[in-house]
Every structure is written in structure tokens, then in C-alpha cells.
Design a protein around this motif. Structure first.
Motif, PDB file in Angstrom:
ATOM      1  N   ASP A  43       0.812  -1.221   0.000  1.00 54.48           N
ATOM      2  CA  ASP A  43       0.000   0.000   0.000  1.00 54.48           C
ATOM      3  C   ASP A  43       0.841   1.265   0.000  1.00 54.48           C
ATOM      4  O   ASP A  43       0.534   2.244   0.676  1.00 54.48           O
ATOM      5  CB  ASP A  43      -0.944   0.009   1.209  1.00 54.48           C
ATOM      6  CG  ASP A  43      -1.998  -1.079   1.112  1.00 54.48           C
ATOM      7  OD1 ASP A  43      -2.397  -1.408  -0.029  1.00 54.48           O
ATOM      8  OD2 ASP A  43      -2.415  -1.596   2.160  1.00 54.48           O
ATOM      9  N   MET A  44       1.930   1.251  -0.744  1.00 53.98           N
ATOM     10  CA  MET A  44       2.774   2.443  -0.889  1.00 53.98           C
ATOM     11  C   MET A  44       3.040   2.672  -2.366  1.00 53.98           C
ATOM     12  O   MET A  44       3.170   1.724  -3.145  1.00 53.98           O
ATOM     13  CB  MET A  44       4.112   2.271  -0.151  1.00 53.98           C
ATOM     14  CG  MET A  44       4.007   2.155   1.352  1.00 53.98           C
ATOM     15  SD  MET A  44       5.637   2.203   2.168  1.00 53.98           S
ATOM     16  CE  MET A  44       6.467   0.838   1.381  1.00 53.98           C
ATOM     17  N   SER A  45       3.138   3.944  -2.737  1.00 51.51           N
ATOM     18  CA  SER A  45       3.466   4.270  -4.122  1.00 51.51           C
ATOM     19  C   SER A  45       4.950   4.045  -4.375  1.00 51.51           C
ATOM     20  O   SER A  45       5.760   3.962  -3.450  1.00 51.51           O
ATOM     21  CB  SER A  45       3.115   5.729  -4.400  1.00 51.51           C
ATOM     22  OG  SER A  45       3.989   6.591  -3.679  1.00 51.51           O
ATOM     23  N   ASN A  46       5.317   3.950  -5.653  1.00 51.14           N
ATOM     24  CA  ASN A  46       6.727   3.915  -6.009  1.00 51.14           C
ATOM     25  C   ASN A  46       7.354   5.270  -5.688  1.00 51.14           C
ATOM     26  O   ASN A  46       6.675   6.296  -5.639  1.00 51.14           O
ATOM     27  CB  ASN A  46       6.908   3.590  -7.481  1.00 51.14           C
ATOM     28  CG  ASN A  46       6.400   2.208  -7.824  1.00 51.14           C
ATOM     29  OD1 ASN A  46       6.322   1.337  -6.960  1.00 51.14           O
ATOM     30  ND2 ASN A  46       6.046   1.992  -9.086  1.00 51.14           N
ATOM     31  N   GLY A  47       8.671   5.277  -5.503  1.00 47.77           N
ATOM     32  CA  GLY A  47       9.353   6.523  -5.170  1.00 47.77           C
ATOM     33  C   GLY A  47      10.796   6.512  -5.633  1.00 47.77           C
ATOM     34  O   GLY A  47      11.200   5.678  -6.455  1.00 47.77           O
ATOM     35  N   ASN A  48      11.582   7.438  -5.100  1.00 51.44           N
ATOM     36  CA  ASN A  48      12.985   7.598  -5.479  1.00 51.44           C
ATOM     37  C   ASN A  48      13.885   7.374  -4.271  1.00 51.44           C
ATOM     38  O   ASN A  48      13.536   7.728  -3.145  1.00 51.44           O
ATOM     39  CB  ASN A  48      13.232   8.991  -6.055  1.00 51.44           C
ATOM     40  CG  ASN A  48      12.386   9.250  -7.284  1.00 51.44           C
ATOM     41  OD1 ASN A  48      12.317   8.419  -8.184  1.00 51.44           O
ATOM     42  ND2 ASN A  48      11.725  10.394  -7.317  1.00 51.44           N
ATOM     43  N   LEU A  49      15.067   6.803  -4.537  1.00 48.90           N
ATOM     44  CA  LEU A  49      16.093   6.616  -3.508  1.00 48.90           C
ATOM     45  C   LEU A  49      17.357   7.315  -3.993  1.00 48.90           C
ATOM     46  O   LEU A  49      17.920   6.950  -5.028  1.00 48.90           O
ATOM     47  CB  LEU A  49      16.361   5.125  -3.283  1.00 48.90           C
ATOM     48  CG  LEU A  49      17.415   4.784  -2.228  1.00 48.90           C
ATOM     49  CD1 LEU A  49      16.911   5.144  -0.833  1.00 48.90           C
ATOM     50  CD2 LEU A  49      17.780   3.295  -2.290  1.00 48.90           C
ATOM     51  N   LEU A  50      17.813   8.334  -3.267  1.00 48.31           N
ATOM     52  CA  LEU A  50      18.986   9.116  -3.649  1.00 48.31           C
ATOM     53  C   LEU A  50      20.051   8.961  -2.574  1.00 48.31           C
ATOM     54  O   LEU A  50      19.753   9.045  -1.384  1.00 48.31           O
ATOM     55  CB  LEU A  50      18.620  10.597  -3.808  1.00 48.31           C
ATOM     56  CG  LEU A  50      17.481  10.919  -4.771  1.00 48.31           C
ATOM     57  CD1 LEU A  50      17.220  12.416  -4.782  1.00 48.31           C
ATOM     58  CD2 LEU A  50      17.806  10.436  -6.172  1.00 48.31           C
ATOM     59  N   GLY A  51      21.287   8.755  -2.994  1.00 49.92           N
ATOM     60  CA  GLY A  51      22.338   8.582  -1.995  1.00 49.92           C
ATOM     61  C   GLY A  51      23.708   8.376  -2.599  1.00 49.92           C
ATOM     62  O   GLY A  51      23.987   8.772  -3.736  1.00 49.92           O
ATOM     63  N   GLY A  52      24.578   7.717  -1.848  1.00 56.21           N
ATOM     64  CA  GLY A  52      25.949   7.499  -2.270  1.00 56.21           C
ATOM     65  C   GLY A  52      26.494   6.217  -1.682  1.00 56.21           C
ATOM     66  O   GLY A  52      25.895   5.603  -0.796  1.00 56.21           O
ATOM     67  N   SER A  53      27.661   5.800  -2.182  1.00 52.63           N
ATOM     68  CA  SER A  53      28.282   4.570  -1.709  1.00 52.63           C
ATOM     69  C   SER A  53      29.797   4.716  -1.756  1.00 52.63           C
ATOM     70  O   SER A  53      30.338   5.569  -2.464  1.00 52.63           O
ATOM     71  CB  SER A  53      27.851   3.380  -2.567  1.00 52.63           C
ATOM     72  OG  SER A  53      28.328   3.523  -3.897  1.00 52.63           O
TER      73      SER A  53
END
Length: 327
Positions: free
Chosen positions: A46-56
Motif C-alpha cells: 500500500d505504498m506508491s513507487n518513489g525515489n532513492l537518492l544517496g551514495g556509496s
């Protein structure tokens, strides 16, 4: 840690990396990357798709295997149930091992990865407080290296939520820098039999003189200045000739193909010439004052720079030595 701080850490790592001298991919290298992913949630969550922003940041255990830590923050995810359209916030931290296919000299390197991750999100539908989940991850993708240091990446990750027993996906792209590694030292060249001594000519009055000459042509890999093992035999033949005729001198001349700027190719050609000079002097005992080195960049091609084969011929170091002997 918010997104601003996350990007600050990644950008700071890029700046620090660019100030270091030895930059190369391979064993011992450190890799930093900024990434953006499209997070595709399970339909039952029950959640919409979204974005994941970050670094490694990662470390190469071998030339092909790296171990990396990643951190990203979720954006634009909302609940999709009767409780309301709530904004869901959170982060994902992961540990992954990655195997790269292809050699260090190849621009395109496919990869596969596997690891674990921890997700921490708030405002989860039908739950209160924060939700913590453990993921088992597998992934695949490809990296394109613009040179030894800079690359772009595209990949797809499968994420199995162990706590919720559901599978989710993340597709994304990243850009990164790779520094601190280097090629392994070349193994010692196999011994090469010394040339048979030239017979002494019978002394004659006003004997005519003959000119003898030895030429050297050493090839290099793209954007490299390391002498390859298969070239040591030819370099030794030149050194033996110069040691046999101590009055001779030579200039080793470095050249590049047309890829890259004029200034960069000029420096690379000088590095190649000095690398061959170092083998002549340090390994085969030719006195340093008898060997000069010069670089000519891309200004003296001997083949067509429009083809891969032509560029390979132009990545070279040349030298020649002449001596007069009695016939």
C-alpha cells in the motif's frame, strides 16, 4: 542524515579523490559513487513507487571483486490506503559484494552483486511509529569507464524483504570515481640469451667500415605507461647492443594515439619514454648519460587514428642505435 548531508559526503569524497596522485581501478582501489534509483514497492505494501537518492563507497579486494557500503534516503513515496495519502520518509543502508566481468583495460564491465540491507521508514500504512526491515539483495548491471578513474553505472536490484516476505525492485544509475589502486608489478622477464659475440675481423690496411643499426618499437595499452612483459626482450636486445658498443647513445621517443587532449597526450608520451629509459638504465645497465627520453604526444602518427588498429600502432616508444664496424 538528510539528503543534503549525504550528497555533501559524496561530493567531498570526489574532491579528495581528485587530489590524489595514483588513480587507477584494480586491487586496493577505493570507489565512491553518487546514485539515484527508482524504488518499486510491492503491491501489497500500500505504498506508491518513489525515489532513492544517496551514495556509496567501496574497496576492491581483487581486480574484479569489491565490497561496498551504501546509504540512500527515500523521496516522493506516499501511502495508498484508506488512512490517507501520507508522505513516507526513511532510508536504506546496505552492504554488497560485487563481481566485475572483463579486464581492467576494458571500458565496459558488466557486474553482478549480492548483499544485505536495512530499511527504516515512517508513516507506513496500517502501522504506527517507524518500520524496520531487513532485505536480501541481488543485482546486475554494467559500468562504463571513461578512463581508469571515472565511470557511469546502470543497474537493477532485486530486494527481498525478509520481515514482510515480499519482493521489491530498484532500477537506477550512478556516476563514480575510482582511485588509489594500481596495476600489479610486472613479473621479472624470462632470461634472454645474450647474442653471440661478433667475430673479430682480420686486420687489414684501410679496411672499409660498415654501419650497423638496432631499432626498438614498444607498444602500450590505451592510457597506460607501464612497459608490458612481452617488450622486455626487445629492450634487452637494444641494451646488449649499446653495451657492446659503448660509444653509442640513443633517444627513446614516446608517442600516443589521438584520444585525449594535446596536453594530456604530451605528458603521457613523456611517461612512456621515461618508462622504457628506466628499463634500459636500471634493469639492463646502460649508463644513464647515454640514454635520453623525449615525448611527442599525438603529433607523429604512423597509422590511421580513426581505427582501433591504427591507434594501437600509434601508442608506442621508438628508438634506434647505429654503430660503425669493420667489414
Amino acid at each position: 542524515m538528510n539528503l543534503k548531508n549525504t550528497l555533501g559526503v559524496v561530493i567531498g569524497s570526489f574532491v579528495a579523490a581528485s587530489s590524489m596522485g595514483a588513480l587507477a581501478q584494480g586491487q586496493g582501489a577505493v570507489e565512491v559513487e553518487a546514485f539515484g534509483k527508482r524504488y518499486m514497492t510491492d503491491s501489497s505494501s500500500d505504498m506508491s513507487n518513489g525515489n532513492l537518492l544517496g551514495g556509496s563507497v567501496g574497496y576492491y579486494l581483487t581486480d574484479d571483486v569489491s565490497l561496498g557500503l551504501s546509504y540512500g534516503e527515500y523521496h516522493d513515496i506516499r501511502s495508498e490506503n484508506g488512512t490517507g495519502n501520507k508522505n513516507i520518509k526513511g532510508n536504506l543502508a546496505g552492504l554488497d559484494a560485487t563481481y566485475h566481468f572483463g579486464g581492467q583495460d576494458e571500458a565496459l564491465r558488466p557486474y553482478v552483486s549480492a548483499g544485505v540491507a536495512h530499511q527504516n521508514i515512517s508513516n507506513v500504512p496500517a502501522r504506527t511509529g517507524r518500520d524496520h526491515s531487513t532485505f536480501a539483495n541481488v543485482g546486475t548491471g554494467v559500468k562504463y569507464f571513461f578512463n581508469d578513474n571515472f565511470y557511469a553505472r546502470a543497474g537493477l536490484d532485486g530486494m527481498y524483504n525478509i520481515d514482510a516476505n515480499q519482493t521489491e525492485w530498484a532500477a537506477g544509475m550512478g556516476v563514480g570515481m575510482n582511485f588509489g589502486g594500481g596495476s600489479k608489478p610486472a613479473p621479472a622477464p624470462a632470461p634472454v640469451a645474450a647474442p653471440e659475440p661478433m667475430p673479430e675481423p682480420v686486420a687489414q690496411v684501410e679496411e672499409p667500415m660498415e654501419m650497423v643499426r638496432v631499432e626498438l618499437d614498444v607498444k602500450f595499452d590505451f592510457d597506460k605507461a607501464q612497459v608490458k612483459q612481452e617488450s622486455y626482450g626487445d629492450i634487452k636486445s637494444l641494451a646488449d647492443f649499446m653495451n657492446q658498443y659503448p660509444q653509442t647513445t640513443t633517444t627513446v621517443e614516446g608517442h600516443t594515439d589521438s584520444k585525449g587532449s594535446d596536453a594530456y597526450n604530451q605528458k603521457l608520451s613523456e611517461q612512456r619514454a621515461n618508462a622504457v629509459r628506466a628499463v634500459l638504465v636500471n634493469q639492463y645497465g646502460v649508463p644513464a648519460e647515454r640514454v635520453n627520453a623525449a615525448g611527442y604526444g599525438e603529433s607523429r602518427p604512423v597509422a590511421d587514428n580513426a581505427t582501433d588498429a591504427g591507434r594501437a600502432i600509434n601508442r608506442r616508444v621508438e628508438a634506434e642505435v647505429e654503430a660503425q664496424i669493420k667489414q
